[in-house]
Design an enzyme around this catalytic site. Structure first.
Site, PDB file in Angstrom:
ATOM      1  N   CYS A   1     -20.922  -1.982  -2.201  1.00 20.55           N
ATOM      2  CA  CYS A   1     -21.003  -2.673  -3.499  1.00 20.55           C
ATOM      3  C   CYS A   1     -22.324  -2.508  -4.238  1.00 20.55           C
ATOM      4  O   CYS A   1     -22.338  -2.050  -5.387  1.00 20.55           O
ATOM      5  CB  CYS A   1     -20.721  -4.156  -3.311  1.00 20.55           C
ATOM      6  SG  CYS A   1     -19.012  -4.468  -2.874  1.00 20.55           S
TER       7      CYS A   1
ATOM      8  N   ASP B   1       0.859  -1.182   0.000  1.00 19.06           N
ATOM      9  CA  ASP B   1       0.000   0.000   0.000  1.00 19.06           C
ATOM     10  C   ASP B   1       0.897   1.233   0.000  1.00 19.06           C
ATOM     11  O   ASP B   1       1.975   1.221   0.604  1.00 19.06           O
ATOM     12  CB  ASP B   1      -0.908   0.018   1.231  1.00 19.06           C
ATOM     13  CG  ASP B   1      -2.185   0.781   0.974  1.00 19.06           C
ATOM     14  OD1 ASP B   1      -3.260   0.159   0.909  1.00 19.06           O
ATOM     15  OD2 ASP B   1      -2.101   2.024   0.799  1.00 19.06           O
TER      16      ASP B   1
HETATM   17  C1  UDX Z   1     -22.050  -7.724  -1.234  1.00 18.12           C
HETATM   18  C2  UDX Z   1     -22.093  -9.102  -1.906  1.00 18.12           C
HETATM   19  O1  UDX Z   1     -22.903  -9.997  -1.125  1.00 18.12           O
HETATM   20  C3  UDX Z   1     -20.697  -9.648  -2.096  1.00 18.12           C
HETATM   21  O2  UDX Z   1     -20.755 -10.888  -2.776  1.00 18.12           O
HETATM   22  C4  UDX Z   1     -19.929  -8.619  -2.931  1.00 18.12           C
HETATM   23  O3  UDX Z   1     -18.689  -9.033  -3.308  1.00 18.12           O
HETATM   24  C5  UDX Z   1     -19.864  -7.296  -2.181  1.00 18.12           C
HETATM   25  O4  UDX Z   1     -21.211  -6.856  -1.970  1.00 18.12           O
HETATM   26  P1  UDX Z   1     -21.783  -6.752   1.227  1.00 18.12           P
HETATM   27  O5  UDX Z   1     -21.843  -5.388   0.601  1.00 18.12           O
HETATM   28  O6  UDX Z   1     -20.757  -7.018   2.269  1.00 18.12           O
HETATM   29  O7  UDX Z   1     -21.555  -7.873   0.093  1.00 18.12           O
HETATM   30  O8  UDX Z   1     -23.205  -6.991   1.872  1.00 18.12           O
HETATM   31  P2  UDX Z   1     -24.416  -8.042   1.770  1.00 18.12           P
HETATM   32  O9  UDX Z   1     -24.364  -8.953   2.924  1.00 18.12           O
HETATM   33  O10 UDX Z   1     -24.514  -8.652   0.442  1.00 18.12           O
HETATM   34  O11 UDX Z   1     -25.649  -7.047   1.997  1.00 18.12           O
HETATM   35  C6  UDX Z   1     -25.853  -5.911   1.147  1.00 18.12           C
HETATM   36  C7  UDX Z   1     -27.083  -5.146   1.574  1.00 18.12           C
HETATM   37  O12 UDX Z   1     -28.250  -5.922   1.365  1.00 18.12           O
HETATM   38  C8  UDX Z   1     -27.107  -4.773   3.054  1.00 18.12           C
HETATM   39  O13 UDX Z   1     -27.632  -3.480   3.190  1.00 18.12           O
HETATM   40  C9  UDX Z   1     -28.028  -5.817   3.684  1.00 18.12           C
HETATM   41  O14 UDX Z   1     -28.623  -5.383   4.866  1.00 18.12           O
HETATM   42  C10 UDX Z   1     -29.022  -5.994   2.551  1.00 18.12           C
HETATM   43  N1  UDX Z   1     -29.742  -7.290   2.572  1.00 18.12           N
HETATM   44  C11 UDX Z   1     -29.076  -8.447   2.337  1.00 18.12           C
HETATM   45  C12 UDX Z   1     -31.107  -7.313   2.797  1.00 18.12           C
HETATM   46  O15 UDX Z   1     -31.736  -6.269   3.020  1.00 18.12           O
HETATM   47  N2  UDX Z   1     -31.776  -8.511   2.747  1.00 18.12           N
HETATM   48  C13 UDX Z   1     -31.123  -9.676   2.507  1.00 18.12           C
HETATM   49  O16 UDX Z   1     -31.819 -10.723   2.467  1.00 18.12           O
HETATM   50  C14 UDX Z   1     -29.743  -9.644   2.296  1.00 18.12           C
END
Ligand code: UDX
Length: 432
Positions: free
Chosen positions: A263, A30
């Site tokens: 993401c 980094d």
């Molecule tokens: C996501 C993807 O899952 C991962 O594969 C990718 O590489 C990066 O983005 P992340 O951003 O860590 O991961 O969160 P994730 O657990 O997927 O949840 C994303 C959002 O969806 C959150 O706000 C979560 O609260 C919401 N969510 C998730 C729901 O509201 N309902 C669900 O059933 C699942």
């Protein structure tokens, strides 16, 4: 193998530590010297359960090297992963590739023998071609290959997701690379991960299509939850009823606040922008983005309704302000919309989050962080459960609020409405 991870952000650091844990020698590079110095002392810059131990163990075992010397790291390594940020450009949906392209330029200066250059940053289709063009200015192609290997790590579950992935996607235009990458990932493939090989552009698109599909699934169930509220149906029955169909699948069907994080919001916008570039209208993704934005307003209005449109001077406790549980990440969290709105309407807000106070919420006489769940709830008129941390799942509300007539708005459906009714609690949830 000897590996170099350029960028010690979320993806680079977690992947680097996990590769080291599999027995590889890993250089984590980094340009931020301060970060490197902290990492050398095993101080983790991000909140991720289990990461501290991985850093300490592999650093002590001398398999994990933290450095700002990109030249040495590139020269020493066989495989070089680009893991730098790809934010959304200001005032547009497209992706800012400055960091990725500048890393490609740096790498190109130090290639003296064959290297596999792997792009792990989430990048638009054809970015691999751009990286290749930059490197080709300094080095000719038999000395390197540029491939794509997207990450699918969820924050809070990243180490488990790395060690037990559903699939590993490798995109390369040179088929000879697949065997070498299979060797690197062999320990995970042996545990059952599907190893899927495709073209470089194919892999780039898989990442965006995956995240956009998951965002669509969540948005779909959130809209069904709205319908359930209007028609007096339990949305959880719908999630089970449809999710049991293997073609649909039960995961990512939990209705809740607008999705957030680093993401989904960014990648859905980027996919629309890639569609525009190729003159392909991604109308489903566009309406997912719109629906998710509307949801922030919709749930805020619901809060107002629960308080009979009288927010002024009401004591409101928010439990959890990050975009989901088990992370300290505030990026695109729906609380960034909800809290300022309630403040503007005269609410008196206290928030508690297991990951600590947030710099996004500046000191304000009507907005305070409490470092204790019980203290945060005492005397509240309304408790809003915004994220699903384990410690929010079995609260004795009456005992800690110490007041009559308070209300609970459970945006993550952590409690059973029938049980809450039996306890004579004024309980509201999502789609039930
Ligand atoms: C996501 C993807 O899952 C991962 O594969 C990718 O590489 C990066 O983005 P992340 O951003 O860590 O991961 O969160 P994730 O657990 O997927 O949840 C994303 C959002 O969806 C959150 O706000 C979560 O609260 C919401 N969510 C998730 C729901 O509201 N309902 C669900 O059933 C699942």
């Amino acid at each position: 193998m000897k590996i170099c991870m350029i960028g010690t952000g979320y993806v680079g650091l977690v992947s680097g530590c996990c590769f080291a844990d599999l027995g590889n020698i890993v250089y984590c590079v980094d340009k931020d010297k301060n970060k490197i110095n902290q990492l050398r002392k095993s101080i983790t810059p991000i909140y991720e359960p289990g990461l501290d131990d991985l850093i300490r163990n592999n650093h002590n075992a001398k398999r994990l090297i933290f450095t700002d010397d990109i030249e040495k790291a590139v020269k020493e390594s066989d495989v070089i992963f680009i893991c730098v940020g790809t934010p959304t450009k200001k005032n547009s949906n497209s992706v800012d590739l400055d960091q990725v392209l500048s890393v490609a330029k740096s790498i190109s200066k130090y290639i003296k023998k064959y290297k596999i250059i792997v792009n792990k940053s989430t990048v638009p289709v054809t970015t691999g071609d751009q990286i290749e063009r930059i490197i080709n200015k300094k080095v000719k192609s038999p000395l390197y290959d540029v491939i794509s290997n997207p990450e699918f790590l969820r924050e809070g579950e990243a180490i488990r997701d790395f060690k037990y992935p559903d699939r590993i996607v490798i995109g390369s235009n040179n088929k000879k690379i697949f065997k070498k990458m299979e060797l690197l990932y062999e320990p995970l493939i042996k545990k059952g991960a599907k190893f899927f090989c495709t073209t470089r552009k194919g892999a780039e698109l898989i990442k965006y299509a995956s995240n956009a599909f998951l965002a669509t699934k969540i948005t779909f169930i959130n809209e069904i939850a709205n319908l359930c509220e209007a028609a007096n149906i339990n949305v959880e029955d719908i999630s089970v009823g449809i999710g049991s169909d293997e073609r649909i699948g039960s995961r990512f069907l939990r209705a809740g606040p607008a999705y957030g994080g680093s993401c989904f919001p960014k990648d859905t916008k980027a996919l629309v922008s890639i569609g525009d570039k190729f003159k392909s209208n991604l109308s489903v993704v566009k309406s997912v983005i719109r629906s998710n934005n509307n949801r922030k307003i919709l749930l805020t209005k619901r809060v107002e309704k629960i308080l009979n449109n009288k927010i002024k001077n009401k004591k409101i406790t928010i439990l959890g302000v990050t975009f989901k549980a088990n992370t300290d990440d505030m990026r695109e969290s729906s609380s960034l919309f909800l809290i300022p709105y309630l403040l503007k309407k005269g609410g008196i807000i206290r928030y508690y989050d297991p990951s600590g106070p947030k710099k996004e919420f500046k000191k304000n006489k009507n907005l305070k962080f409490s470092n204790d769940l019980n203290k945060a709830c005492i005397g509240s008129d309304l408790i809003i459960i915004n994220t699903e941390w384990d410690e929010f799942k079995s609260i004795d509300f009456k005992k800690i609020v110490k007041k009559n007539n308070f209300k609970i708005y459970d945006m993550r459906n952590l409690y059973n409405p029938i049980e809450m009714k039996k306890k004579r609690l004024k309980y509201f949830s999502i789609g039930r």
